[in-house]
Design a protein around this motif. Structure first.
Motif, PDB file in Angstrom:
ATOM      1  N   ALA A   1     -29.629 -27.325  18.891  1.00 47.12           N
ATOM      2  CA  ALA A   1     -29.730 -28.366  20.249  1.00 47.12           C
ATOM      3  C   ALA A   1     -31.140 -29.269  20.078  1.00 47.12           C
ATOM      4  O   ALA A   1     -31.091 -30.066  20.257  1.00 47.12           O
ATOM      5  N   PHE A   2     -32.214 -28.315  19.624  1.00 42.52           N
ATOM      6  CA  PHE A   2     -33.307 -28.873  19.339  1.00 42.52           C
ATOM      7  C   PHE A   2     -33.510 -29.915  18.361  1.00 42.52           C
ATOM      8  O   PHE A   2     -34.514 -30.740  18.108  1.00 42.52           O
ATOM      9  N   GLN A   3     -32.546 -30.013  17.563  1.00 42.82           N
ATOM     10  CA  GLN A   3     -32.683 -31.205  16.539  1.00 42.82           C
ATOM     11  C   GLN A   3     -32.373 -32.564  16.874  1.00 42.82           C
ATOM     12  O   GLN A   3     -32.713 -33.592  16.306  1.00 42.82           O
ATOM     13  N   ASP A   4     -31.834 -32.579  18.303  1.00 42.82           N
ATOM     14  CA  ASP A   4     -31.360 -33.769  18.872  1.00 42.82           C
ATOM     15  C   ASP A   4     -32.713 -34.202  19.657  1.00 42.82           C
ATOM     16  O   ASP A   4     -33.196 -33.363  20.630  1.00 42.82           O
ATOM     17  N   PRO A   5     -33.593 -35.207  19.274  1.00 39.93           N
ATOM     18  CA  PRO A   5     -34.661 -35.516  19.822  1.00 39.93           C
ATOM     19  C   PRO A   5     -34.562 -35.747  21.376  1.00 39.93           C
ATOM     20  O   PRO A   5     -35.405 -35.543  22.405  1.00 39.93           O
ATOM     21  N   ALA A   6     -33.285 -36.356  21.645  1.00 40.04           N
ATOM     22  CA  ALA A   6     -33.159 -36.522  23.197  1.00 40.04           C
ATOM     23  C   ALA A   6     -33.002 -35.238  23.889  1.00 40.04           C
ATOM     24  O   ALA A   6     -33.365 -35.393  25.226  1.00 40.04           O
ATOM     25  N   TYR A   7     -32.451 -34.486  23.362  1.00 33.76           N
ATOM     26  CA  TYR A   7     -32.188 -32.866  24.141  1.00 33.76           C
ATOM     27  C   TYR A   7     -33.749 -32.328  24.249  1.00 33.76           C
ATOM     28  O   TYR A   7     -34.273 -31.912  25.239  1.00 33.76           O
ATOM     29  N   ARG A   8     -34.580 -32.370  23.146  1.00 34.99           N
ATOM     30  CA  ARG A   8     -35.860 -31.935  23.246  1.00 34.99           C
ATOM     31  C   ARG A   8     -36.625 -32.701  24.345  1.00 34.99           C
ATOM     32  O   ARG A   8     -37.391 -32.138  25.128  1.00 34.99           O
ATOM     33  N   GLU A   9     -36.463 -33.883  24.376  1.00 32.70           N
ATOM     34  CA  GLU A   9     -37.280 -34.547  25.503  1.00 32.70           C
ATOM     35  C   GLU A   9     -36.844 -34.352  26.804  1.00 32.70           C
ATOM     36  O   GLU A   9     -37.654 -34.155  27.568  1.00 32.70           O
ATOM     37  N   ALA A  10     -35.612 -33.942  27.224  1.00 29.59           N
ATOM     38  CA  ALA A  10     -34.914 -33.518  28.307  1.00 29.59           C
ATOM     39  C   ALA A  10     -35.485 -32.360  28.696  1.00 29.59           C
ATOM     40  O   ALA A  10     -35.897 -32.078  29.932  1.00 29.59           O
ATOM     41  N   VAL A  11     -35.549 -31.166  27.839  1.00 30.49           N
ATOM     42  CA  VAL A  11     -36.017 -30.003  28.084  1.00 30.49           C
ATOM     43  C   VAL A  11     -37.748 -29.948  28.405  1.00 30.49           C
ATOM     44  O   VAL A  11     -38.035 -29.482  29.499  1.00 30.49           O
ATOM     45  N   VAL A  12     -38.232 -30.770  27.837  1.00 33.15           N
ATOM     46  CA  VAL A  12     -39.837 -31.002  27.902  1.00 33.15           C
ATOM     47  C   VAL A  12     -39.951 -31.567  29.331  1.00 33.15           C
ATOM     48  O   VAL A  12     -40.960 -31.158  30.017  1.00 33.15           O
ATOM     49  N   ASP A  13     -39.342 -32.652  29.649  1.00 32.76           N
ATOM     50  CA  ASP A  13     -39.273 -33.038  30.945  1.00 32.76           C
ATOM     51  C   ASP A  13     -39.099 -32.146  32.034  1.00 32.76           C
ATOM     52  O   ASP A  13     -39.734 -32.059  32.981  1.00 32.76           O
TER      53      ASP A  13
END
Length: 249
Positions: free
Chosen positions: A28-40
């Motif tokens: 999942a964290f290979q997807d930059p959009a997913y990583r950004e959402a989690v950080v948000d």
């Protein structure tokens, strides 16, 4: 900070496993959009915990007894203890945790400005009902995440055993002065409206969170019907908390 009978429900109650149960974390964290959402999301929760710590510390000045001061101080300490792991996780994901929290300061600070308690009992209601609503919202979103992130978020929202203190104090006060119940019931309804407004604002203003809720080809999301059911669950849990306090919702 609170847990009611429905708090451990997954985002789609009765559907079995949580919607995000099958998401592979590393993939999942290979997807930059997913990583950004989690950080948000972690940034929003972390700043919410810091704000809760500050508010509870201030509410301690309204406490009528030394026992109450110690109890509210313990609640504040428990909130702050959740911050460190959230900051660490954001750093592990390559994000600046302070930059991640910054976009949420305005919305969360505005909520607290609009819901500043006028006395000790309004402060207790806010700690139990207001924080509970916010935590329910974050639990709902966490159900759509990978297991590791979901577990971290759920741990940061744990009650730490302080709900009983609030319930006992409020129920005792209402028993001594039944007129207090009407005022606190109105206060609880106001908190409900403000909390839902804040939750909607946070989700709408952050593109990454909106995209997370919408889902993708590799993970489930929320359609309009699911969003409606989510807010119904939030409302039902609010009613449960109010009932625990001996108040009408």
């Amino acid at each position: 900070m609170t847990e009611s009978p429905g708090d451990t429900t997954t985002a789609e109650s009765g559907a079995g496993a949580a919607p995000g149960a099958g998401i592979d974390g590393p993939l999942a964290f290979q997807d930059p959009a997913y990583r950004e959402a989690v950080v948000d999301l972690l940034g929003a929760i972390a700043y919410g915990e810091i704000s809760a710590f500050e508010r509870l510390s201030e509410d301690g000045r309204l406490a009528p007894t030394l026992e109450d001061k110690v109890a509210i101080g313990s609640m504040a300490t428990a909130e702050f203890a959740h911050v460190g792991p959230l900051l660490d996780r954001m750093s592990e994901l390559g994000a600046d945790p302070y930059a991640a929290m910054a976009p949420f300061r305005s919305a969360i600070d505005l909520f607290h400005e609009h819901t500043a308690p006028s006395d000790w009992y309004e402060g207790l209601i806010k700690a139990f009902v207001g924080d509970g609503l916010a935590n329910d919202f974050y639990r709902e979103i966490a159900a759509y995440l990978d297991t590791g992130t979901r577990d971290l978020i759920l741990a940061s929202l744990e009650d730490s055993g302080h709900s009983r203190f609030v319930i006992d104090r409020v129920r005792s006060a209402i028993a001594a002065d039944p007129r207090l119940g009407g005022r606190l019931a109105l206060w609880g309804r106001r908190l409900m409206g403000e909390a839902l407004t804040q939750a909607q604002r946070v989700a709408a203003e952050r593109d990454a969170l909106s995209a997370l809720l919408a889902g993708g080809v590799d993970r489930p999301g929320l359609d309009l019907a699911a969003i409606s059911r989510m807010f119904t669950r939030l409302t039902e849990r609010h009613a449960e908390r109010m009932a625990e306090l001996g108040l009408d919702s």
